[in-house]
Design an enzyme around this catalytic site. Structure first.
Site, short mmCIF file in Angstrom:
data_model
loop_
_atom_site.label_atom_id
_atom_site.label_comp_id
_atom_site.label_asym_id
_atom_site.label_seq_id
_atom_site.Cartn_x
_atom_site.Cartn_y
_atom_site.Cartn_z
CG ASP A 126 -16.71 12.51 -0.05
OD1 ASP A 126 -17.22 11.40 -0.33
OD2 ASP A 126 -15.80 12.64 0.80
CE LYS A 184 -16.04 5.04 3.05
NZ LYS A 184 -15.22 4.63 4.18
N1 PLP Z 1 -14.95 10.59 2.03
C1 PLP Z 1 -15.63 10.14 3.09
C2 PLP Z 1 -16.75 10.96 3.66
C3 PLP Z 1 -15.30 8.91 3.66
O1 PLP Z 1 -15.97 8.47 4.74
C4 PLP Z 1 -14.24 8.15 3.10
C5 PLP Z 1 -13.83 6.87 3.71
O2 PLP Z 1 -13.82 6.72 4.90
C6 PLP Z 1 -13.59 8.66 1.98
C7 PLP Z 1 -13.97 9.88 1.48
C8 PLP Z 1 -12.46 7.92 1.32
O3 PLP Z 1 -12.90 6.75 0.72
P1 PLP Z 1 -11.84 5.76 0.06
O4 PLP Z 1 -10.79 5.51 1.11
O5 PLP Z 1 -12.63 4.55 -0.26
O6 PLP Z 1 -11.28 6.44 -1.14
#
Ligand code: PLP
Length: 403
Positions: A198, A224
């Site tokens: 991730d 982000k």
């Molecule tokens: N993984 C991590 C480490 C994150 O910080 C986030 C968002 O805060 C996500 C996954 C999920 O991202 P999204 O809500 O854009 O799918």
């Protein structure tokens, strides 16, 4: 100063909140967008709007070209030589769910294991729990040390004959810890277990050559990375994407359909059913172009130095406890202030114009690990300044003294 030039590219940074200049320290939640992104989205709707991959008229072809150009730009940004290995999705959450349901679930049997770490975002926990519950598989969790580093030997020891997937966050959204994913990949490659990383909090902060990491799947989110919300992608090794089932069926993901059956399109189209967030991806392509115009080495060094100053100041403040002090880290600082609930803190800081996130950061198990109900989190981007860090400390000190 370069930072002044960078800031000028982000119109929102000039606004005030409660009569005070905005200090935006919530970049790990979502980053702000440069004018180039805002204009690319506006330009798309003003001049090119049409659906992709279906209309042969001029606008349809322009929209398709722009959408595919965004895929190619993103691929190049991440060292991916074949853009067909990049599935565009609404974000990390959708990307991980695709792997959980499309790749792993058909391969799981009762007693099989999925290995994650204690520092995962819910997006890298819940999809695996759902497929585990449906198949009788089990979730295993690698522990995290008190300082916020991953217990790598413990993780490696948990990879066994029943492990069917290892899923690890590249950078923790709470601790800021950068995990040794290349080392983990060495171990998973040796055992033939697929590794999903991730990368949501990694790609905005340092260069990532995805194939060079040695993982099998890499998920990230566009908002982000200074792009629009509702964008992101999954990179997968060609043969794994080929072997993966679609999870959402519909238009654009097929070669042919009859009532007797459907032949799916090859990746990435197989996984992009329906009308995608075309304007969003055009904007994300513009974000990548914009990053390409910066001296990213200088921008990231500035951000890192600021993050270290932020942590040092927090550590020196009476009654403040930093959560996570891994030596390899990005400019994200989670902390608790004695006697002040994190949400109260965030509300009161907002009155001073300072935006920080408070709560559990979609990481309930990690909060439990550190024995805290919630934290406040200040997370930086390259457009933040030393003056903002000072203003944050003044505001925090003021709030702290109210209790
Ligand atoms: N993984 C991590 C480490 C994150 O910080 C986030 C968002 O805060 C996500 C996954 C999920 O991202 P999204 O809500 O854009 O799918």
């Amino acid at each position: 100063m370069s930072v002044d030039r960078w800031r000028a590219d982000f119109p929102i940074l000039a606004r005030e909140v409660h009569g005070k200049p905005l200090v935006y320290f919530d970049n790990a939640n979502t980053a702000q967008k440069p004018r180039a992104v805002i204009e690319a989205v506006s330009e798309f709707y003003t001049r090119h709007n049409a659906n992709v991959a279906r209309a042969v008229h001029t606008l349809g072809e322009e929209a398709t070209t722009l959408y595919e150009a965004a895929r190619a730009k993103l691929a190049a940004f991440l060292g991916i030589t074949d853009p067909h290995e990049l599935v565009l999705s609404s974000g990390t959450t959708a990307a991980i769910n695709l792997v959980a349901h499309g790749y792993l679930r058909p391969r799981l049997q009762a007693g099989d294991e999925i290995l994650v770490t204690a520092m995962e975002h819910h997006a890298n926990i819940v999809p695996w729990q759902i497929v585990a519950a449906a198949t009788g598989a089990v979730l295993k969790v690698a522990p995290v040390h008190d300082d916020g580093t991953l217990d790598l030997p413990a993780l490696l020891a948990l990879i066994g004959p029943r492990t069917k997937m290892v899923a690890v966050v590249h950078v923790s959204n709470v601790l800021g810890t950068i995990n040794p994913v290349a080392e983990i990949a060495k171990a998973t490659r040796a055992t033939g277990v697929p590794l999903l990383v991730d990368g949501s909090q990694a790609v905005p902060h340092f260069p990532v050559d995805v194939p060079a990491l040695g993982c099998d799947f890499y998920a990230f989110t566009g908002h982000k990375l200074f792009g629009p919300t509702g964008t992101g992608a999954l990179w997968g090794k060609g043969e794994l994407l080929e072997a993966m089932q679609p999870v959402i069926g519909g238009g654009e993901m097929i070669e042919s359909v009859s009532f007797e059956g459907t032949v799916f399109a090859p990746p990435p189209r197989r996984f992009e059913a329906g009308t995608p967030n075309i304007a969003g991806f055009v904007g994300l392509g513009a974000a990548v172009d914009y990053l390409g115009t910066l001296d990213l080495v200088a921008a990231r060094a500035h951000e890192h130095a600021l993050g270290e100053a932020l942590r040092a100041g927090l550590a020196a403040m009476p009654g403040v406890r930093l959560i996570g002090e891994a030596p390899e880290r990005v400019a994200v600082a989670s902390f608790v202030v004695e006697g002040v609930h994190a949400t109260d803190l965030a509300v009161l800081l907002d009155l001073e114009g300072v935006a920080v996130r408070s709560g559990q950061h979609c990481a309930h198990p990690l909060m439990q690990r550190y024995g805290v109900g919630a934290t406040a989190r200040a997370s930086l981007a390259f457009y933040n300044t030393a003056e903002e860090v000072e203003r944050f400390f003044l505001a925090l000190d003021k709030v702290r003294r109210m209790f």
